[in-house]
Design an enzyme around this catalytic site. Sequence first.
Site: not given
Length: 643
Positions: A335, A364, A382, A384, A386, A466, A512
């Site tokens: 992000c 992680r 991911q 991902d 945005h 969310k 997100h």
Amino acid sequence: MPVVTLPDGNQRSFDHPVSVADVALAIGPGLAKAALAGCVDGRLVDTSYVIAVDASLALITERDPQGLEIIRHSTAHLLAHAVKSLFPTAQVTIGPVIEDGFYYDFAFERPFHPEDLERIEAKMKALVKADIPLSREVMEPAAAVAFFQAQGEHYKAKIIEDIPRDQALSLYRQDDFVDLCRGPHVPSTGKLKAFKLTKVAGAYWRGDSQNEMLQRIYGTAWANKQQLDDYLQRLAEAERRDHRRIGTELNLFSVQEAAGGGLVFWHPHGARMRRVIEQFWYTMHERAGYELLYTPHIANLALWKTSGHADFYAESMYEPMEDEHQSFQLKPMNCPFHVLVYKDRLRSYRDLPLRWAEMGTVYRREMSGALHGLMRVRGFTQDDAHIFCREDQIEGEILRILELTLGVLRAFGFEDFDINLSTRPDKAVGSAAIWEHATQALTAALEKKGLAFAIDAGGGAFYGPKIDIKIRDAIGRQWQCSTVQLDFNLPERFDMEYVAEDNSRQRPIMIHRALLGSLERFFGVLIEHYAGVFPLWLAPVQVAVLTITDRQDAYARALQARLQKQGLRAAIDLRNEKIGFKIREHTLQRIPYLLIVGDREEETHTVAVRTRSGEDWGSMNLDELIVRLEPERVPQTHFVLED
């Protein structure tokens, strides 16, 4: 004297205080026998609970979700009772309910063996047959500590010492076994009809690797034997579909302990599938109006402080790496990188929405005990994206995201979804007004798509509401993959702006969004969903050409070349083995189509086609086969963007 109001609105009046069991008996003996607990004014209680004033009451039976949880919680106590009966020196610690069952942690001087589990389960059944009543007792913390210490239950005493001293404790007694618990529990052990102990594993006391290792006995419990048998059958099917075993059989991936564990190595066949998944993902995103980004794997520690990760996510991040006068950290999320791209120049309201997507690898810090094949790893990619938009664009963007998400998931073979909308928690950033507007926009988008959803009141992240979408696989298991999260926090932290139509500076809304979640985990889900029997478009090897004798080698090579020229992933087997052996081996490899060639096929310029399910398609020429396979070679999508 109490008036008890039942869920259907009917009322029962009593001239004296009554227990939940008394009310059930007054309604009918069948209900009295079935009652496991009660819900009095919204609070779960034992059937022995006494109602002295007017109250609402719902009787809980095995048919209710709360009833099944009470059965499982009580079965955990039954397990502890049996262990203490057979192994008096074992100490009990905690025994919570988990999905589909329960566990209990024990401290014991030697490991529990499989034959121990058999003995424990037999003892549990004997305790059930004895139909031992359960009774609730209340004790002050100091007295409870002394009680458990006197019994040699030092772990229980430690648990109580951490509870506020002004809080009275409830204990449950069944015969000579007493356990600390808030309850409620079933009235007697005879209510526990169907259970099975499944395995023993290690577990650190209080989940801390610095503490001593305990032994965790897992079990499952259900309302009746049929439900138990169905679950055990699903469990066996899940074992058959285990992605770790199938991944090894099909040579798709490995997790190399020599590299530290939790890091995935994609083998050639797995890498082919990953490339197919990624190419499909990129194509769908380009069609949906996204631009693609690539961002670094590390960043200055200052960036993670600005984003808040260094403060609120530090336990999941690896330690900083020092380089001259800077400290760098591996990224746990993508992000902030996308935010920096946004801030690279001043944006106008005319630029919005901006839709940026990335297959971004993140890292992680996971405890070794939490790692599990592809499902829980330390490094993963991911999918991902945005979206940066104006407040008035939220609903439209959510509609587009839902359309893309469902289109992608359906293309992979998932049709059954469970959707949750999570709303504002007590502690949240952003005004109540913007939360309300954003939540209404999410709700409207879901309703316009005709999607059923549940409200998770207060379950949103602190930075925005969310939508979570769970998929169900071929054997009914739920997997959390897709999520859509609104963020009012990062735009504030990074002082993000755009020039509005009136030339004022406004904050953009940040969304997100992930469709697959983690590429590694989604790949594991795919393996288990299909049990390795992938549709043609996903299969790492789509066609295998098998020769009967070495006389067909040249013809087989020519066929392979033609297949590959047509874009099919084709293998060839020229080994000096019997054709039956080759067919069996490639069938076990789940290759969709086997093309068998002998002298006759070479002479007639044909192939004998056999499917992995054993279906014989007979002989045909290669061009005919390629045309016949064409519909299976591409994912089936019905992707139409909302205006």
